[in-house]
Design a protein around this motif. Structure first.
Motif, PDB file in Angstrom:
ATOM      1  N   ILE A  70       8.867  -6.398  -1.358  1.00 37.20           N
ATOM      2  CA  ILE A  70       9.484  -5.795  -0.170  1.00 37.20           C
ATOM      3  C   ILE A  70       8.395  -5.414   0.825  1.00 37.20           C
ATOM      4  O   ILE A  70       8.503  -5.684   2.026  1.00 37.20           O
ATOM      5  CB  ILE A  70      10.336  -4.564  -0.565  1.00 37.20           C
ATOM      6  N   ARG A  71       7.329  -4.801   0.338  1.00 32.07           N
ATOM      7  CA  ARG A  71       6.219  -4.388   1.208  1.00 32.07           C
ATOM      8  C   ARG A  71       5.546  -5.614   1.829  1.00 32.07           C
ATOM      9  O   ARG A  71       5.179  -5.594   3.000  1.00 32.07           O
ATOM     10  CB  ARG A  71       5.206  -3.554   0.418  1.00 32.07           C
ATOM     11  N   ALA A  72       5.370  -6.681   1.057  1.00 26.80           N
ATOM     12  CA  ALA A  72       4.735  -7.893   1.587  1.00 26.80           C
ATOM     13  C   ALA A  72       5.560  -8.503   2.714  1.00 26.80           C
ATOM     14  O   ALA A  72       5.013  -9.139   3.622  1.00 26.80           O
ATOM     15  CB  ALA A  72       4.528  -8.915   0.466  1.00 26.80           C
ATOM     16  N   LEU A  73       6.875  -8.291   2.662  1.00 27.16           N
ATOM     17  CA  LEU A  73       7.755  -8.775   3.733  1.00 27.16           C
ATOM     18  C   LEU A  73       7.727  -7.861   4.956  1.00 27.16           C
ATOM     19  O   LEU A  73       8.304  -8.183   5.991  1.00 27.16           O
ATOM     20  CB  LEU A  73       9.186  -8.926   3.215  1.00 27.16           C
ATOM     21  N   GLY A  74       7.060  -6.713   4.838  1.00 27.60           N
ATOM     22  CA  GLY A  74       6.860  -5.842   5.990  1.00 27.60           C
ATOM     23  C   GLY A  74       7.806  -4.664   6.110  1.00 27.60           C
ATOM     24  O   GLY A  74       7.935  -4.080   7.187  1.00 27.60           O
ATOM     25  N   PHE A  75       8.458  -4.300   5.018  1.00 26.78           N
ATOM     26  CA  PHE A  75       9.430  -3.210   5.078  1.00 26.78           C
ATOM     27  C   PHE A  75       9.139  -2.185   3.983  1.00 26.78           C
ATOM     28  O   PHE A  75       8.567  -2.523   2.947  1.00 26.78           O
ATOM     29  CB  PHE A  75      10.856  -3.756   4.948  1.00 26.78           C
ATOM     30  N   PRO A  76       9.549  -0.936   4.204  1.00 29.10           N
ATOM     31  CA  PRO A  76       9.342   0.081   3.169  1.00 29.10           C
ATOM     32  C   PRO A  76      10.277  -0.143   1.984  1.00 29.10           C
ATOM     33  O   PRO A  76      11.428  -0.538   2.162  1.00 29.10           O
ATOM     34  CB  PRO A  76       9.646   1.404   3.886  1.00 29.10           C
ATOM     35  N   ALA A  77       9.754   0.099   0.817  1.00 34.86           N
ATOM     36  CA  ALA A  77      10.568   0.004  -0.401  1.00 34.86           C
ATOM     37  C   ALA A  77      11.267   1.333  -0.625  1.00 34.86           C
ATOM     38  O   ALA A  77      10.650   2.387  -0.462  1.00 34.86           O
ATOM     39  CB  ALA A  77       9.686  -0.333  -1.600  1.00 34.86           C
ATOM     40  N   PRO A  78      12.550   1.317  -0.985  1.00 37.73           N
ATOM     41  CA  PRO A  78      13.222   2.576  -1.314  1.00 37.73           C
ATOM     42  C   PRO A  78      12.548   3.181  -2.539  1.00 37.73           C
ATOM     43  O   PRO A  78      12.086   2.452  -3.422  1.00 37.73           O
ATOM     44  CB  PRO A  78      14.657   2.157  -1.605  1.00 37.73           C
ATOM     45  N   GLY A  79      12.507   4.509  -2.587  1.00 36.16           N
ATOM     46  CA  GLY A  79      11.823   5.133  -3.706  1.00 36.16           C
ATOM     47  C   GLY A  79      12.358   6.501  -4.086  1.00 36.16           C
ATOM     48  O   GLY A  79      11.664   7.249  -4.755  1.00 36.16           O
TER      49      GLY A  79
END
Length: 155
Positions: A70-79
């Motif tokens: 998700i991060r590599a695609l440029g978006f924050p990962a839910p956590g």
């Protein structure tokens, strides 16, 4: 810095949202499996205790891989728990089932992850996102095999 990996921002956003659902399902299944590891009883205790530990350890590694994609695609990962509850198709356990009930619920959880992963393929394939497609394939293979092995314990 702008991301230029050959996938538009809109398409990356759609894929990242789908992966966020997969992350939420995987994390919720991790929690469920860890709960079962702690609380299993009965004649199959040793077998299930060890097996659930193996499963939750694998899921702990998987959530990291999914979040990093998700991060590599440029978006924050839910956590957060609240984000996971909102995104997950898997519901939290409200009780402690017996050992066979745990196995059945674990099978249902693994199959839910498979359905979520499979639902993301069209978006990844449409834009030739092989990295995401590969991740999805690996997750599907593992969860289908795990569900099969768990179902075998009920026969």
């Amino acid at each position: 810095m702008e991301i230029d990996i050959g996938i538009s921002e809109s398409n990356r956003k759609d894929i990242a949202h789908g992966l966020s659902r997969l992350l939420a399902d995987s994390y919720t299944l991790y929690l469920k499996t860890h709960n079962f590891h702690w609380n299993v009883t009965g004649p199959m205790f040793q077998t299930l205790h060890i097996m659930f530990e193996e499963h939750y350890q694998e899921l702990a590694e998987a959530v990291d891989v999914i979040a990093e994609r998700i991060r590599a695609l440029g978006f924050p990962a839910p956590g957060t728990y609240s984000q996971f509850v909102e995104l997950s198709s898997i519901k939290e356990e409200q009780d402690i089932p017996d050992a066979k009930g745990m196995i059945r619920r674990a099978v249902e959880g693994h199959e839910s992850v498979v359905r979520t992963a499979r639902s993301l393929f069209p978006a990844a394939e449409e834009v030739s996102d092989e990295a995401t497609a590969d991740l999805l394939t690996q997750r599907i293979q593992l969860h289908e095999k795990t569900a099969w092995m768990l179902r075998s314990l009920l026969e």
